[in-house]
Design a protein around this motif. Structure first.
Motif, PDB file in Angstrom:
ATOM      1  N   ARG A  23      43.204  42.818  41.072  1.00  0.00           N
ATOM      2  CA  ARG A  23      42.245  42.560  42.128  1.00  0.00           C
ATOM      3  C   ARG A  23      42.990  42.559  43.459  1.00  0.00           C
ATOM      4  N   ILE A  32      36.497  32.473  42.815  1.00  0.00           N
ATOM      5  CA  ILE A  32      37.315  33.344  41.976  1.00  0.00           C
ATOM      6  C   ILE A  32      38.492  33.890  42.765  1.00  0.00           C
ATOM      7  N   ALA A  35      42.035  32.095  43.088  1.00  0.00           N
ATOM      8  CA  ALA A  35      43.072  32.085  42.052  1.00  0.00           C
ATOM      9  C   ALA A  35      44.132  33.106  42.414  1.00  0.00           C
ATOM     10  N   VAL A  38      46.888  34.239  40.004  1.00  0.00           N
ATOM     11  CA  VAL A  38      46.518  34.975  38.801  1.00  0.00           C
ATOM     12  C   VAL A  38      45.957  36.323  39.210  1.00  0.00           C
ATOM     13  N   GLU A  39      46.812  37.248  39.531  1.00  0.00           N
ATOM     14  CA  GLU A  39      46.363  38.574  39.953  1.00  0.00           C
ATOM     15  C   GLU A  39      46.142  39.495  38.777  1.00  0.00           C
ATOM     16  N   THR A  40      46.714  39.131  37.633  1.00  0.00           N
ATOM     17  CA  THR A  40      46.455  39.915  36.423  1.00  0.00           C
ATOM     18  C   THR A  40      46.154  38.971  35.288  1.00  0.00           C
ATOM     19  N   ILE A  41      45.120  39.265  34.546  1.00  0.00           N
ATOM     20  CA  ILE A  41      44.785  38.487  33.357  1.00  0.00           C
ATOM     21  C   ILE A  41      44.413  39.450  32.256  1.00  0.00           C
ATOM     22  N   ILE A 101      36.637  39.417  32.637  1.00  0.00           N
ATOM     23  CA  ILE A 101      37.752  39.112  33.532  1.00  0.00           C
ATOM     24  C   ILE A 101      37.301  38.193  34.659  1.00  0.00           C
ATOM     25  N   ASP A 102      36.156  38.522  35.266  1.00  0.00           N
ATOM     26  CA  ASP A 102      35.651  37.689  36.356  1.00  0.00           C
ATOM     27  C   ASP A 102      35.413  36.255  35.885  1.00  0.00           C
ATOM     28  N   ARG A 105      38.761  34.420  35.313  1.00  0.00           N
ATOM     29  CA  ARG A 105      39.342  34.030  36.604  1.00  0.00           C
ATOM     30  C   ARG A 105      38.647  32.788  37.144  1.00  0.00           C
TER      31      ARG A 105
END
Length: 303
Positions: A23, A32, A35, A38-41, A101-102, A105
């Motif tokens: 993102r 959201i 966060a 947490v740029e990748t999950i 994903i959303d 997050r």
């Protein structure tokens, strides 16, 4: 002990393929977007490849989601009613993955803030226009939170479907101040405890990393979610009391091994760890009779 000597257990780890979703800083989605750490999950996919849209509406049936308008199915004249339905009736697997994903997050933000959330808030903040698919998206997001981040969701009010998020299996450590800041590490702690328990409660460093490699986790290579795994496990988890990392007596050259630390024994049980492991590999805990008997003995001793 050679890495292959007891490797059968780890060939059973059947964690679904992960999808990395990036993102950009311009994606402002309210809470959201806060966060930032947490740029990748990871989003747990279905049978389709992560992020890959099915070629037809039929392909989207793998999501096991009912059509928005059941009446249109009953009235369709075609032998295959789904062919007559517009593509918009079924979101693609890729679209569903994006919403999973959303939601993950959003849930990570709620976990960090130690705040309750509920279905209405999740719909408004993360799943707008996807109400028909809420149950599928929510179940996958909850699975992702537990298996990857070690975060459980307790429903505290069934009337409004409100949830409290907390570390799983009785573990009190979230690890958000270690490694990648803001990312819960409870899931990694649980995986490490699983590996040690399955390998007879004491595992050599060589066999330990062989098992972790089979899970896509490597010493000396930053993990895309957790960061420096070697440092986390041999320093932070040791300091927190969940892991004991010691030199094998009289070993030349020096060799090291992993055991459960005192805090692991104090906060969780072998049965809880075995049940978690069994849920990952989709087996009954009794499928591992020796480990189940050992875990049962421990519970009886604690009673």
């Amino acid at each position: 002990m050679e890495p292959t000597e007891n490797s059968q257990s780890f060939n059973l780890w059947d964690i679904p393929q992960e999808q990395i979703e990036e993102r950009g800083p311009g994606d402002d989605q309210g809470p959201i977007a806060e966060a930032g750490e947490v740029e990748t999950i990871a989003a747990i996919s279905g049978d389709e490849s992560a992020g890959e849209a099915p070629s037809s509406p039929q392909g989207a049936q793998s999501v096991s989601t009912p059509p928005t308008d059941m009446g249109s199915v009953a009235q369709a004249p075609s032998d295959n009613p789904l062919e007559e339905m517009p593509d918009t009736e079924f979101p693609s697997q890729g679209e569903l993955n994006e919403k999973i994903i959303d939601l993950v997050r959003f849930l990570l933000v709620k976990f960090r803030r130690m705040e309750l959330t509920n279905k209405e808030e999740m719909m408004q903040r993360a799943l707008r226009d996807y109400e028909e698919h809420y149950s599928v998206i929510f179940s996958k997001a909850a699975e992702c939170m537990k298996l990857i981040f070690g975060v459980d969701m307790l429903e505290v009010d069934p009337f409004v479907h409100s949830y409290f998020l907390y570390p799983a299996l009785g573990i009190t450590y979230d690890g958000m101040l270690h490694g990648v800041i803001g990312v819960p590490k409870t899931g990694l702690v649980i995986i490490v405890l699983c590996v040690i328990f399955i390998e007879n409660n004491c595992v050599s460093e060589e066999v330990f990393w062989y098992a972790m490699n089979n899970l896509g986790m490597y010493a000396g290579v930053d993990h895309f979610i957790f960061g420096d795994l070697r440092s986390l496990i041999t320093e932070d988890f040791v300091e927190e009391g969940y892991v004991e990392y010691r030199q094998v007596p009289n070993s030349q050259p020096p060799r090291f091994e992993f055991l459960w630390g005192p805090r692991a024994y104090a906060e969780t049980t072998k049965m809880k760890i075995l049940e978690f492991y069994a849920s990952i590999v989709r087996q009954d805990p009794r499928s591992y009779p020796e480990k189940y008997a050992e875990a049962l003995r421990e519970e009886q001793e604690r009673a």
